[in-house]
Design a protein around this motif. Structure first.
Motif, mmCIF file in Angstrom:
data_model
loop_
_atom_site.group_PDB
_atom_site.id
_atom_site.type_symbol
_atom_site.label_atom_id
_atom_site.label_comp_id
_atom_site.label_asym_id
_atom_site.label_seq_id
_atom_site.Cartn_x
_atom_site.Cartn_y
_atom_site.Cartn_z
ATOM 1 N N PHE A 86 0.899 -1.267 -0.027
ATOM 2 C CA PHE A 86 -0.008 -0.077 0.004
ATOM 3 C C PHE A 86 0.931 1.097 -0.001
ATOM 4 C CE2 PHE A 86 0.700 -1.351 4.522
ATOM 5 C CZ PHE A 86 0.802 -0.161 5.112
ATOM 6 N N ILE A 87 0.368 2.208 -0.716
ATOM 7 C CA ILE A 87 1.118 3.404 -0.703
ATOM 8 C C ILE A 87 0.436 4.609 0.032
ATOM 9 C CG2 ILE A 87 1.862 5.641 -2.248
ATOM 10 C CD1 ILE A 87 1.998 3.311 -4.481
ATOM 11 N N THR A 88 1.030 5.229 1.017
ATOM 12 C CA THR A 88 0.430 6.020 1.812
ATOM 13 C C THR A 88 1.239 7.513 1.776
ATOM 14 O OG1 THR A 88 -0.466 6.504 4.124
ATOM 15 C CG2 THR A 88 1.564 5.286 3.702
ATOM 16 N N THR A 89 0.706 8.686 2.066
ATOM 17 C CA THR A 89 1.255 9.981 2.237
ATOM 18 C C THR A 89 2.410 9.951 3.391
ATOM 19 O OG1 THR A 89 -0.736 11.063 1.698
ATOM 20 C CG2 THR A 89 1.065 12.268 2.441
ATOM 21 N N HIS A 90 2.138 9.375 4.393
ATOM 22 C CA HIS A 90 2.928 9.655 5.647
ATOM 23 C C HIS A 90 3.341 8.239 6.112
ATOM 24 C CE1 HIS A 90 2.431 10.787 10.105
ATOM 25 N NE2 HIS A 90 3.653 10.649 9.925
ATOM 26 N N SER A 91 4.648 7.923 6.253
ATOM 27 C CA SER A 91 5.149 6.657 6.472
ATOM 28 C C SER A 91 4.962 6.513 7.823
ATOM 29 C CB SER A 91 6.668 6.669 6.333
ATOM 30 O OG SER A 91 6.817 6.622 4.964
ATOM 31 N N ALA A 92 3.588 6.451 8.365
ATOM 32 C CA ALA A 92 3.292 6.260 9.636
ATOM 33 C C ALA A 92 2.828 4.579 10.103
ATOM 34 C CB ALA A 92 2.095 7.076 10.227
ATOM 35 N N PHE A 93 2.667 3.665 9.160
ATOM 36 C CA PHE A 93 2.133 2.620 9.096
ATOM 37 C C PHE A 93 3.186 1.308 9.156
ATOM 38 C CE2 PHE A 93 -0.984 5.368 7.628
ATOM 39 C CZ PHE A 93 -1.999 5.324 8.512
ATOM 40 N N GLY A 94 4.477 1.648 9.678
ATOM 41 C CA GLY A 94 5.460 0.590 9.591
ATOM 42 C C GLY A 94 5.165 -0.508 10.485
ATOM 43 N N LYS A 132 3.944 -2.534 -10.701
ATOM 44 C CA LYS A 132 4.721 -4.002 -10.292
ATOM 45 C C LYS A 132 3.885 -4.712 -9.364
ATOM 46 C CE LYS A 132 8.379 -4.281 -7.800
ATOM 47 N NZ LYS A 132 8.231 -4.990 -6.814
ATOM 48 N N ASP A 133 3.269 -4.152 -8.132
ATOM 49 C CA ASP A 133 2.760 -4.809 -7.130
ATOM 50 C C ASP A 133 1.317 -4.648 -7.107
ATOM 51 O OD1 ASP A 133 5.391 -5.260 -6.111
ATOM 52 O OD2 ASP A 133 5.403 -3.821 -4.599
ATOM 53 N N ASN A 134 0.806 -4.439 -8.407
ATOM 54 C CA ASN A 134 -0.972 -4.335 -8.402
ATOM 55 C C ASN A 134 -1.440 -3.286 -7.470
ATOM 56 O OD1 ASN A 134 -3.068 -5.299 -9.449
ATOM 57 N ND2 ASN A 134 -3.332 -6.976 -7.852
ATOM 58 N N VAL A 135 -0.945 -2.075 -7.075
ATOM 59 C CA VAL A 135 -1.287 -1.181 -6.279
ATOM 60 C C VAL A 135 -2.746 -0.418 -6.811
ATOM 61 C CG1 VAL A 135 -1.204 0.932 -4.883
ATOM 62 C CG2 VAL A 135 0.677 -0.922 -5.011
ATOM 63 N N SER A 136 -3.880 -0.553 -5.990
ATOM 64 C CA SER A 136 -5.005 0.115 -6.750
ATOM 65 C C SER A 136 -5.374 1.741 -6.228
ATOM 66 C CB SER A 136 -6.134 -0.647 -6.495
ATOM 67 O OG SER A 136 -6.564 -0.789 -5.047
ATOM 68 N N THR A 137 -4.701 1.900 -5.016
ATOM 69 C CA THR A 137 -5.083 2.907 -4.329
ATOM 70 C C THR A 137 -3.856 3.702 -3.645
ATOM 71 O OG1 THR A 137 -6.899 2.084 -3.598
ATOM 72 C CG2 THR A 137 -6.597 3.798 -2.527
ATOM 73 N N LEU A 190 0.066 11.857 -7.371
ATOM 74 C CA LEU A 190 0.584 10.350 -7.701
ATOM 75 C C LEU A 190 -0.455 9.573 -8.288
ATOM 76 C CD1 LEU A 190 2.851 8.321 -7.646
ATOM 77 C CD2 LEU A 190 2.074 7.827 -5.424
ATOM 78 N N ALA A 191 -1.745 9.525 -7.537
ATOM 79 C CA ALA A 191 -2.923 9.113 -8.129
ATOM 80 C C ALA A 191 -3.451 9.568 -9.593
ATOM 81 C CB ALA A 191 -3.996 9.014 -7.128
ATOM 82 N N ALA A 192 -3.193 10.755 -9.857
ATOM 83 C CA ALA A 192 -3.551 11.229 -11.141
ATOM 84 C C ALA A 192 -2.632 10.630 -12.264
ATOM 85 C CB ALA A 192 -3.718 12.627 -11.174
ATOM 86 N N ASP A 193 -1.393 10.756 -11.755
ATOM 87 C CA ASP A 193 -0.266 10.446 -12.591
ATOM 88 C C ASP A 193 -0.176 8.879 -13.063
ATOM 89 O OD1 ASP A 193 0.578 12.932 -12.775
ATOM 90 O OD2 ASP A 193 2.190 12.710 -11.487
ATOM 91 N N THR A 194 -0.803 8.012 -12.298
ATOM 92 C CA THR A 194 -0.875 6.756 -12.344
ATOM 93 C C THR A 194 -2.094 5.819 -12.745
ATOM 94 O OG1 THR A 194 -0.709 6.356 -9.902
ATOM 95 C CG2 THR A 194 1.283 6.268 -10.988
ATOM 96 N N GLY A 195 -3.197 6.789 -12.524
ATOM 97 C CA GLY A 195 -4.481 6.282 -12.805
ATOM 98 C C GLY A 195 -5.025 5.474 -11.612
ATOM 99 N N LEU A 196 -4.715 5.868 -10.510
ATOM 100 C CA LEU A 196 -5.068 4.962 -9.035
ATOM 101 C C LEU A 196 -6.242 5.725 -8.409
ATOM 102 C CD1 LEU A 196 -1.568 4.032 -7.755
ATOM 103 C CD2 LEU A 196 -2.970 2.690 -9.225
ATOM 104 N N LYS A 197 -6.862 5.148 -7.510
ATOM 105 C CA LYS A 197 -7.899 5.744 -6.851
ATOM 106 C C LYS A 197 -7.142 6.348 -5.498
ATOM 107 C CE LYS A 197 -9.639 1.944 -6.867
ATOM 108 N NZ LYS A 197 -10.766 0.654 -6.491
ATOM 109 N N THR A 198 -7.996 7.131 -4.915
ATOM 110 C CA THR A 198 -7.176 7.760 -3.454
ATOM 111 C C THR A 198 -8.509 7.082 -2.325
ATOM 112 O OG1 THR A 198 -8.390 9.742 -3.876
ATOM 113 C CG2 THR A 198 -6.214 9.660 -4.521
ATOM 114 N N ASP A 199 -7.815 7.122 -1.153
ATOM 115 C CA ASP A 199 -8.753 6.860 0.236
ATOM 116 C C ASP A 199 -7.894 7.349 1.249
ATOM 117 O OD1 ASP A 199 -10.866 5.882 1.615
ATOM 118 O OD2 ASP A 199 -10.949 4.059 0.638
#
Length: 329
Positions: free
Chosen positions: A221-229, A265-270, A285-294
């Protein structure tokens, strides 16, 4: 005409003794508590610490926080009024290394009962991908647990976001419970009971995350803030942070390009963003890659924009959003 009345020596001595007793009661916790209204005054640095005070202290504490709703904790500057309130508290709960202004104020406060949550569990170093694990043999952390607890937390890149792992948060809760027992021994049994209840709820939440994330189409998963390690490590996921542990740091063009490759590569959707920090880079980033945001909320504060009214509700919203983004089966 001024008339000076003589007070009998015995009455005067009694008054002095009574005053001394009252002063002694005010210098430490007693059955009636120390703060106003017979409650223990507990000052917390930010929401996750305040939540523990409320859940464990319940009716015996008056819980306050230095970080008001809607304020990004990393950026907190403390006012002189807050410094005064901190110094008058019976107990202070904070997380050293997360908020420099709080660390400084706590060090100068002179409060007897100070609890640093970072000493109640093991802090680790997590890179933006969450791969820099500090404990390979997870069970119990006994080996080397003391290491890293005698220096300033966060100084060596240690990740402070321990509350996003229910197991670690439960360890912190146990330590806070013990601290409240010491500060207010006459209510120790209640603090123990409340701690046990909270730890039970956190254990159930951990089971929900394990079960909900064990079978997913993607683990990244890709997130703005690296808080979820810690969360990523606990549940076998890979966190890719746009920025580092500080949510306001700007990613380089190279990092944005790298994330585009990771998403493919990792089939990221969001791409996840949060409620208290800017969502600009996530949306770019979402706009550049065609991904959703949440939303994936690091739970540093609760506002009317939060997806829930307390820690448990927001964590369950995070779980639901992760399941959706990762393709939970």
């Amino acid at each position: 005409m001024n008339v000076r009345r003589l007070i009998p020596a015995a009455a005067l001595a009694g008054a002095v003794a009574l005053g001394a007793t009252a002063l002694t009661a005010c210098s430490g916790a007693s059955a009636a508590g120390v703060g106003k209204g017979g409650k223990l005054d507990v000052m917390s640095s930010f929401y996750p610490m305040q939540f523990l005070a409320e859940q464990i202290g319940k009716d015996h504490v008056k819980a306050a926080t230095l970080t008001k709703p809607g304020v990004e904790p990393h950026d907190l500057e403390i006012t002189p009024k807050q410094t005064g309130q901190l110094g008058e508290s019976d107990v202070v709960l904070y997380l050293k290394g997360l908020q420099p202004a709080v660390d400084k104020a706590v060090a100068q406060s002179g409060v007897k009962h100070v609890v640093d949550a970072a000493t109640l569990t093991k802090l680790e170093v997590h890179g933006s991908s969450g791969h820099d694990h500090a404990h390979e043999g997870e069970e119990g952390h006994s080996e080397g647990e003391a290491e890293g607890h005698d220096h300033g937390h966060g100084e060596a890149g240690e990740d402070p976001h321990i509350w996003l792992d229910p197991v670690k948060y439960a360890e912190v809760a146990k330590g806070v419970g013990v601290a409240l027992e010491k500060a207010d021994p006459d209510h120790a049994a209640d603090y123990r009971k409340n701690t046990d209840e909270l730890v039970g709820k956190l254990t159930a939440l951990d089971a929900e995350f394990k079960d909900g994330l064990k079978n997913t189409a993607s683990k990244t998963f890709i997130t703005t803030h690296s808080a979820f390690g810690y969360l990523a490590e606990r549940y076998g996921l890979d966190q890719e942070g746009i920025s580092g542990v500080d949510p306001e740091s700007e990613p380089s063009p190279a990092r944005m390009k790298e994330l585009q490759a990771v998403a493919q590569k990792d089939n990221v959707s969001t791409v996840f963003f949060e409620t208290l920090a800017s969502d600009k880079t996530a949306r770019t980033l979402a706009a550049d890659t065609g991904l959703k945001t949440d939303v994936l909320d690091p739970l540093e504060g609760i506002t009317d924009k939060s997806q829930g009214a307390d820690y448990f509700e927001v964590m369950r919203s995070n779980l639901k959003n992760l399941q959706k983004a990762l393709g939970s089966k």
